[in-house]
Motif scaffolding. Structure first.
Motif, PDB file in Angstrom:
ATOM      1  N   PRO A   1      41.050  37.130  33.036  1.00 23.34           N
ATOM      2  CA  PRO A   1      39.879  37.234  32.169  1.00 23.34           C
ATOM      3  C   PRO A   1      39.226  35.877  31.921  1.00 23.34           C
ATOM      4  N   ALA A   2      37.973  35.890  31.470  1.00 23.86           N
ATOM      5  CA  ALA A   2      37.240  34.660  31.151  1.00 23.86           C
ATOM      6  C   ALA A   2      36.229  34.968  30.054  1.00 23.86           C
ATOM      7  N   LYS A   3      35.715  33.931  29.426  1.00 26.46           N
ATOM      8  CA  LYS A   3      34.701  34.127  28.384  1.00 26.46           C
ATOM      9  C   LYS A   3      33.447  34.785  28.968  1.00 26.46           C
ATOM     10  N   ASN A   4      33.048  34.321  30.148  1.00 26.18           N
ATOM     11  CA  ASN A   4      31.823  34.836  30.777  1.00 26.18           C
ATOM     12  C   ASN A   4      32.112  35.313  32.193  1.00 26.18           C
ATOM     13  N   ILE A   5      31.481  36.418  32.563  1.00 27.03           N
ATOM     14  CA  ILE A   5      31.519  36.827  33.962  1.00 27.03           C
ATOM     15  C   ILE A   5      30.086  36.993  34.461  1.00 27.03           C
ATOM     16  N   PHE A   6      29.768  36.255  35.525  1.00 26.62           N
ATOM     17  CA  PHE A   6      28.461  36.333  36.180  1.00 26.62           C
ATOM     18  C   PHE A   6      28.602  37.275  37.374  1.00 26.62           C
ATOM     19  N   ILE A   7      27.799  38.325  37.415  1.00 26.27           N
ATOM     20  CA  ILE A   7      27.899  39.323  38.481  1.00 26.27           C
ATOM     21  C   ILE A   7      26.662  39.190  39.369  1.00 26.27           C
ATOM     22  N   LEU A   8      26.843  38.592  40.546  1.00 31.63           N
ATOM     23  CA  LEU A   8      25.720  38.296  41.439  1.00 31.63           C
ATOM     24  C   LEU A   8      25.383  39.457  42.359  1.00 31.63           C
ATOM     25  N   SER A   9      26.286  40.416  42.461  1.00 26.22           N
ATOM     26  CA  SER A   9      26.077  41.548  43.364  1.00 26.22           C
ATOM     27  C   SER A   9      26.512  42.833  42.686  1.00 26.22           C
ATOM     28  N   ASN A  10      25.785  43.903  42.926  1.00 26.27           N
ATOM     29  CA  ASN A  10      26.140  45.204  42.360  1.00 26.27           C
ATOM     30  C   ASN A  10      26.796  46.095  43.410  1.00 26.27           C
ATOM     31  N   ALA A  11      27.608  45.465  44.275  1.00 26.41           N
ATOM     32  CA  ALA A  11      28.261  46.216  45.342  1.00 26.41           C
ATOM     33  C   ALA A  11      29.634  45.632  45.639  1.00 26.41           C
ATOM     34  N   ILE A  12      30.473  46.467  46.286  1.00 22.67           N
ATOM     35  CA  ILE A  12      31.699  45.989  46.932  1.00 22.67           C
ATOM     36  C   ILE A  12      31.467  46.206  48.417  1.00 22.67           C
ATOM     37  N   GLY A  13      31.408  45.133  49.170  1.00 19.52           N
ATOM     38  CA  GLY A  13      31.020  45.277  50.572  1.00 19.52           C
ATOM     39  C   GLY A  13      29.599  45.802  50.641  1.00 19.52           C
ATOM     40  N   LEU A  14      29.420  46.947  51.292  1.00 22.92           N
ATOM     41  CA  LEU A  14      28.088  47.550  51.402  1.00 22.92           C
ATOM     42  C   LEU A  14      27.912  48.714  50.428  1.00 22.92           C
ATOM     43  N   THR A  15      28.949  49.015  49.637  1.00 20.63           N
ATOM     44  CA  THR A  15      28.912  50.178  48.750  1.00 20.63           C
ATOM     45  C   THR A  15      28.599  49.760  47.327  1.00 20.63           C
ATOM     46  N   LYS A  16      27.639  50.422  46.697  1.00 15.57           N
ATOM     47  CA  LYS A  16      27.277  50.109  45.313  1.00 15.57           C
ATOM     48  C   LYS A  16      28.496  50.272  44.399  1.00 15.57           C
ATOM     49  N   LEU A  17      28.582  49.409  43.414  1.00 16.62           N
ATOM     50  CA  LEU A  17      29.652  49.511  42.429  1.00 16.62           C
ATOM     51  C   LEU A  17      29.569  50.832  41.676  1.00 16.62           C
ATOM     52  N   SER A  18      30.671  51.567  41.638  1.00 11.42           N
ATOM     53  CA  SER A  18      30.720  52.756  40.792  1.00 11.42           C
ATOM     54  C   SER A  18      30.825  52.312  39.348  1.00 11.42           C
ATOM     55  N   LYS A  19      30.616  53.248  38.416  1.00 11.25           N
ATOM     56  CA  LYS A  19      30.714  52.886  36.999  1.00 11.25           C
ATOM     57  C   LYS A  19      32.104  52.384  36.647  1.00 11.25           C
ATOM     58  N   ILE A  20      33.125  53.063  37.185  1.00 13.51           N
ATOM     59  CA  ILE A  20      34.498  52.632  36.881  1.00 13.51           C
ATOM     60  C   ILE A  20      34.736  51.227  37.416  1.00 13.51           C
ATOM     61  N   ASP A  21      34.312  50.960  38.646  1.00 10.35           N
ATOM     62  CA  ASP A  21      34.527  49.637  39.224  1.00 10.35           C
ATOM     63  C   ASP A  21      33.712  48.575  38.497  1.00 10.35           C
ATOM     64  N   PHE A  22      32.455  48.919  38.122  1.00 13.40           N
ATOM     65  CA  PHE A  22      31.642  47.936  37.412  1.00 13.40           C
ATOM     66  C   PHE A  22      32.288  47.548  36.095  1.00 13.40           C
ATOM     67  N   TRP A  23      32.711  48.537  35.307  1.00  8.23           N
ATOM     68  CA  TRP A  23      33.266  48.222  33.989  1.00  8.23           C
ATOM     69  C   TRP A  23      34.671  47.656  34.082  1.00  8.23           C
ATOM     70  N   ASN A  24      35.368  47.939  35.166  1.00  6.79           N
ATOM     71  CA  ASN A  24      36.656  47.290  35.394  1.00  6.79           C
ATOM     72  C   ASN A  24      36.451  45.807  35.676  1.00  6.79           C
ATOM     73  N   LEU A  25      35.405  45.508  36.452  1.00  8.49           N
ATOM     74  CA  LEU A  25      35.060  44.114  36.745  1.00  8.49           C
ATOM     75  C   LEU A  25      34.482  43.428  35.509  1.00  8.49           C
ATOM     76  N   ALA A  26      33.490  44.058  34.894  1.00  5.14           N
ATOM     77  CA  ALA A  26      32.835  43.472  33.720  1.00  5.14           C
ATOM     78  C   ALA A  26      33.801  43.321  32.552  1.00  5.14           C
ATOM     79  N   GLY A  27      34.818  44.176  32.528  1.00  8.15           N
ATOM     80  CA  GLY A  27      35.798  44.126  31.445  1.00  8.15           C
ATOM     81  C   GLY A  27      36.618  42.855  31.423  1.00  8.15           C
ATOM     82  N   ARG A  28      36.508  42.027  32.483  1.00  4.49           N
ATOM     83  CA  ARG A  28      37.199  40.725  32.486  1.00  4.49           C
ATOM     84  C   ARG A  28      36.523  39.737  31.536  1.00  4.49           C
ATOM     85  N   ALA A  29      35.337  40.068  31.040  1.00  2.29           N
ATOM     86  CA  ALA A  29      34.628  39.162  30.131  1.00  2.29           C
ATOM     87  C   ALA A  29      35.260  39.238  28.739  1.00  2.29           C
TER      88      ALA A  29
END
Length: 855
Positions: free
Chosen positions: A464-492
Motif C-alpha cells: 500500500p501507499a498514500k497515493n496511487i497514480f493509475i495511468l491506464s484503465n486496462a490490464i494488458g489489452l483488457t479494460k479493468l473490471s470493477k473488482i480489479d480496479f478497486w483491488n488496485l485502487a484499494g492500495r491507496a
C-alpha cells in the motif's frame, strides 16, 4: 426503531450534512493539488457541526453511516490534526468504529482523558483481542472472525485495506489453539510471487514450535520423523501435486484472492478450480477470501458447499479520495462521495507525457510514498527511467546494497540500477523474487518513495501507499473490471499509517487504454459499487459447455474467432471435465455439462472408450490435451528416452521431441507471448534450460544468453515491434534479454515446459511398465522446478531456502546438515546461526534468518 437509528437516518438524509461534507471535500481537494483557497475553509460552527455528525454516525450499525463518519474524520485530520477538540472527537469515533490501528495516527503523543471513551476502548480491546497477538480486531473484523469460528467452510470479501490477511493469520492461530496443534493447514495463493511474502509473514506471526511452514509440495524426511504439523503456502499447481501423492492430510484450506477463480481472461482460473475440486474431494474444509465481491456465496457454489456461511464487508478501514486529471483536455476533477464532480484548478499540465507525469508526482505526491500503475512492462520501465532522470542522486546505505545486488545477480547495465540511484524503483513479475522483496522492504521503509508497477499488485502483493497514480484503465489489452480496479485502487492508504489515501486516475497521453474515453472509462471510479460477479461455469456464456465438449473431441469451436486465452481456458476446462467424468467426481462442471450439452453422454462414453491415461496423470496435466497424451501412450514408434546428461544438446533434443509430440507449433503458437512462434526459439530455451538445471546463478545464465544471441546473430523484438538484429553493445537490447530471461525461467521453464516434461516422464513410465521394461527415468520436471540436478540443493529448497541460498549453504555450510543417502536427517540450526553471525556473509545471513524465522 431506536432514537439513535432515527437520528442516524435523519443525518444521512440531511442536506445540511451533505453540504458540509462537500465543502470539506472541496477544501481537501484544493489543498491536495496545492491550491489553499481561504474562501473554501470551514467556519468554526461548520467544523464543530461536522464533529457532532461524525459522533452520531459512528454509533450506527449501518456501514454507510460508519463510512461517512470515518470519511469526515479523515478529511478533517488534514487541517485540524493539532486541535485538541479534534483529537478528542476523532479518538471517540475511532473507538466506536473499533478502528484501533488509526488511533495512534490521530493522537500521536497526546493523552486524552475521557472516562466514557477509555472504558469503551478497554471493553473492545478485551473482547476483540486477536488470538496470539497484541492486535485488536475492528468491529467488523471481530464480527467476521466470530462467524468463521463457527463454520466448517466460509466465504467473505472486503475492501483491499480491510485486513483480509490479518483475518486469515488470526484464524490459523485460532485453529492451532482450538485443535491443540493437531491439524495441518494450507493457504492457496494465485501465483508464485505471493508464496514467499505470505510464508515469511506467517513465520513472524506463528509462534507454535510444533508447526513448520512449507512452500513446496514435499514434506522433507527431517520433518516427517518428528511430531511436526505443517502450514503450507502453495499455488494451485503445487496443491494439485501435493494432493496427488501420499502426503500428510490437509485439514483446512484458506483460499486467498479467490476472485481469480472467476476470471474469464486469466488462463490460470481453470487450474484454480481444478485444485479446489481435488481439495473438496479430499474433504478439506474450505475458506475463501476475496476483494469487494458482493455475492461471496459464488465460491461455495462452485465447489458444491452450502452457501449460508458468507459475509460481504463494505466498511472501510481507510478512507479514499478520488481524482481524475486529464492532461490532454486540461481538466482536473474530484469525485465527491455525493456523486458530484468538483472541478479543480491544476497547474501541472505540459505538452509531453513524461513532464505531465513528473509534474503530477511532484505536485500531488510530494513527501508521500507513491505507486504508479502503468499496465505494460515497457511503459513501467520507461516512465520510471524518465522520472528518475529528473531527480538528484540519493546516498543511502540500504539503497546502495540493493544496487550492488542487482548488478551482481542480474547485470551491471540493467535499467533498474539507474532508477535506484535516484530512489525510484519499478516492480513487475519478471523481476527476481529476492529483488522484488528488497524493493518492497525499502518502499515500506520510505527509502524508495516511488514505485512504478504492472498488475503484479493485483496478485495480492501487499504494497500500500498514500497515493496511487493509475495511468491506464486496462490490464494488458483488457479494460479493468470493477473488482480489479478497486483491488488496485484499494492500495491507496496504509492502515496504521494513513487515515486516507488518494486515487489519481491520470491521463498523460492520448493513447488506447490510457483513459482515452473519459466519459465512458471513468464510470469505474465514479461508481464505487461492485455488482454481483459470475462464473462461466454458471452462465454457460458463449456456448461454454458445447465448446468444452468440442475441445475434448478435438473439433472446431462454435465460433470462428476465439482468442488464444479463450482457447486455452476451454481446452483446460475440457481436460478437467474429462478428469471429473472418468474419476466420477461430483462437480458443478460435470453436472452442468450433462444438462447443457445434448451430446454429453456420447462424449463421456467416447472418453471412457478412447482414454488410456491414468486418472493421477490426468489430474496433474489439466493444461495438456488428452489427444496428445493418448497418442504418446498408444504410439508403437520408439520414443525418445529422457536423457541422463543435461547439456545444451540434450536439452535441445528433448525440447524438439516435446514440440513434435505435443504439437506446440499449433497449440502453443498463439497469443501475444506464445511459447513457440517457430522451432527456432527452442535453441534459446535450450541455453536457458541447460544453464538453469545445472545450478548456474542468474547472472551467468543472463551472460550466456547474451552471448548466444550475439554469436548466433539472433533477432529480438523490443516493445512487440519489428524484429531487429541483437546488438551486444546496445543497452536497450541487453535489458530486453535480461527481462526475458527472468520471466521465461519463471513462466516457461518452471511452469509451461515443466508441465509437459512431467507429463512425458509419467507417460514413459506407464509405457515401460506396460512393456515390462525397467528403466530409471531422470526426474527432469524436478530439475526444472528446483533449478538444479543436485539432490542436496533440492533437499535444502524443500526445507524452505531459495535456490541461491540453497547453493550457498551447500557450498559453505553443509556440515551443519546431517545427510544419509543424500537425504537430510538432522539440522544443527543453532550452530549454523552462530557461525553465520560471525561470518562476512551478512546478506546471506539476513535471508537465512528470514527463512528460518530467526528475526
Amino acid at each position: 426503531m431506536t432514537f439513535l437509528n432515527r437520528l442516524v437516518d435523519k443525518a444521512l438524509k440531511d442536506p445540511y450534512v451533505s453540504t458540509l461534507i462537500v465543502k470539506l471535500e472541496k477544501q481537501y481537494a484544493n489543498h491536495f493539488i496545492g491550491k489553499n483557497t481561504e474562501v473554501l475553509n470551514l467556519t468554526g460552527k461548520e467544523y464543530l457541526d461536522l464533529l457532532r455528525f461524525a459522533d452520531i454516525l459512528c454509533r450506527s450499525e449501518k456501514y454507510e453511516a460508519r463510512n461517512t463518519a470515518y470519511k469526515i474524520i479523515s478529511l478533517l485530520h488534514a487541517f485540524y490534526n493539532d486541535d485538541q477538540m479534534f483529537k478528542l472527537q476523532a479518538y471517540n469515533v475511532l473507538v466506536k468504529l473499533g478502528n484501533f490501528p488509526s488511533i495512534e495516527i490521530v493522537l500521536g503523543e497526546t493523552k486524552v482523558h475521557s472516562d466514557e471513551i477509555v472504558i469503551d476502548r478497554i471493553v473492545k480491546e478485551t473482547y476483540q483481542a486477536a488470538p496470539g497477538s497484541s492486535n485488536i480486531f475492528t468491529d467488523t473484523q471481530y464480527k467476521l472472525f466470530e462467524k468463521m469460528k463457527d463454520s466448517n467452510h466460509f466465504s467473505f470479501s472486503g475492501p483491499t485495506s480491510f485486513g483480509k490477511s490479518f483475518i486469515f493469520e488470526s484464524f490459523i492461530k485460532y485453529l492451532i489453539e482450538k485443535k491443540n496443534g493437531s491439524d495441518n493447514i494450507a493457504l492457496l495463493v494465485p501465483t508464485r510471487a505471493l508464496i514467499n511474502q505470505v510464508s515469511m509473514k506467517l513465520k513472524n506471526v506463528i509462534n507454535n514450535k510444533k508447526y513448520k511452514i512449507l512452500t513446496k509440495p514435499v514434506v522433507p524426511l527431517l520433518y516427517k520423523q518428528s511430531d511436526t504439523r505443517f502450514i503450507f503456502v502453495l499455488t494451485p499447481e503445487r496443491l494439485i501435486s501435493y494432493l496427488s501423492e501420499a502426503n500428510p492430510v490437509i485439514n483446512y484450506l484458506l483460499v486467498d484472492e479467490a476472485h481469480k477463480l472467476l476470471s474469464e481472461t486469466d488462463t490460470r482460473a481453470p487450474l484454480f478450480y481444478h485444485a479446489l475440486m481435488i481439495a473438496k474431494r479430499k474433504s478439506i474444509n474450505l475458506y475463501f477470501s476475496s476483494p469487494n465481491v458482493p455475492n461471496t456465496e459464488i465460491f461455495l457454489q462452485l465447489v458444491g458447499n452450502s452457501v449460508e456461511e458468507t459475509l460481504s464487508i463494505k466498511e472501510n478501514s481507510v478512507a479514499q479520495n478520488r481524482f481524475f486529471i486529464d492532461c490532454i483536455e486540461k481538466r482536473a476533477v474530484y469525485f465527491s462521495e455525493y456523486g458530484d464532480e468538483q472541478v479543480l484548478e491544476y497547474s501541472g499540465y505540459a505538452s509531453d507525457s513524461h513532464t505531465n507525469l513528473k509534474n503530477a508526482i511532484n505536485i500531488l505526491g510530494e513527501n508521500s510514498p507513491n505507486i504508479i500503475y502503468c499496465n505494460t512492462k515497457d511503459d513501467t520501465i520507461q516512465y520510471a527511467l524518465e522520472y528518475a532522470k529528473t531527480l538528484s542522486y540519493r546516498s543511502d546505505n540500504e539503497l546502495g546494497q540493493l544496487i550492488n545486488l542487482v548488478q551482481d545477480t542480474m547485470h551491471e547495465e540493467y535499467y533498474l540500477v539507474d532508477c535506484l540511484k535516484k530512489g525510484v524503483a519499478y516492480h513487475f513479475g519478471g523481476l527476481p523474487q529476492r529483488i522484488r522483496e528488497k524493493i518492497e522492504l525499502l518502499f515500506q521503509k520510505k527509502i524508495i518513495k516511488n514505485i512504478f508497477c504492472t498488475s503484479t499488485l493485483l496478485e495480492g502483493v501487499n504494497l500500500p501507499a498514500k497515493n496511487i497514480f493509475i495511468l491506464s484503465n486496462a490490464i494488458g489489452l483488457t479494460k479493468l473490471s470493477k473488482i480489479d480496479f478497486w483491488n488496485l485502487a484499494g492500495r491507496a492508504g496504509r492502515l496504521t499509517e494513513d487515515l486516507s489515501g488518494n486515487i489519481i486516475c491520470l491521463r498523460i497521453i492520448d493513447k488506447r487504454n490510457r483513459w482515452e474515453n473519459p466519459d465512458k472509462d471513468l464510470q469505474v471510479i465514479k461508481d464505487k459499487s461492485v455488482g454481483d460477479v459470475s462464473s462461466v461455469l454458471m452462465t454457460n456464456q458463449g456456448k461454454f459447455y458445447i465448446n468444452i465438449g468440442n475441445s475434448i473431441r478435438n473439433e472446431p469451436f462454435t465460433r470462428k474467432h476465439v482468442t488464444e486465452n479463450e482457447k486455452r481456458m476451454l481446452d483446460s476446462y475440457g481436460n478437467i471435465l474429462a478428469y471429473h467424468a472418468l474419476s466420477k467426481t461430483d462437480s458443478i462442471l460435470r453436472s452442468k455439462f450433462i444438462d447443457r450439452n445434448n451430446q454429453a453422454k456420447e462424449i463421456i462414453n467416447y472418453l471412457e472408450k478412447f482414454n488410456k491415461v491414468p486418472e493421477k496423470i490426468l489430474s496433474q496435466s489439466s493444461t495438456i490435451k488428452l489427444v496428445y497424451q493418448n497418442k504418446i501412450l498408444s504410439s508403437s514408434m520408439s520414443l525418445m528416452n529422457i536423457p541422463e546428461r543435461t547439456g545444451y544438446q540434450e536439452c535441445l533434443d528433448l525440447l524438439n521431441t516435446l514440440c513434435d509430440l505435443y504439437n506446440w507449433e499449433k497449440e502453443e503458437s498463439g497469443g501475444r507471448n506464445p511459447l513457440v512462434r517457430s522451432k527456432a526459439v527452442l535453441g534459446y530455451y535450450a541455453v536457458l534450460m541447460s544453464s538453469w538445471i545445472n545450478s548456474q546463478p542468474l547472472n551467468v545464465i543472463i551472460k550466456k544468453t547474451i552471448n548466444y544471441f550475439d554469436e548466433n546473430s539472433k533477432q529480438i523484438s523490443i516493445n512487440n515491434r519489428d524484429f531487429v538484429l541483437f546488438e551486444k553493445e546496445n543497452r536497450a537490447h541487453i535489458n530486453h534479454i535480461v527481462n526475458n530471461v527472468v520471466s521465461d525461467i519463471e513462466n516457461l521453464l518452471r511452469f509451461k515446459i515443466k508441465i509437459y516434461v512431467k507429463n512425458y516422464v509419467d507417460l514413459l513410465n506407464i509405457k515401460y511398465q506396460k512393456d515390462e521394461e525397467t528403466i530409471d527415468i531422470p526426474n527432469w520436471d524436478n530439475y526444472l522446478e528446483y533449478g538444479t540436478t543436485d539432490l542436496t540443493i533440492i533437499e535444502l529448497q524443500n526445507l524452505g531456502f531459495q535456490r541461491h541460498i540453497a547453493s550457498f549453504l551447500k557450498n559453505n555450510y553443509l556440515d551443519f546438515f546431517v545427510m544419509e543417502n543424500g537425504i537430510i536427517t538432522d539440522f544443527l540450526e543453532n550452530e549454523l546461526k552462530e557461525q553465520l553471525q560471525k561470518s562476512k556473509y551478512m546478506q546471506e545471513y539476513e535471508e537465512v534468518s528470514n527463512t528460518l524465522g530467526w528475526s
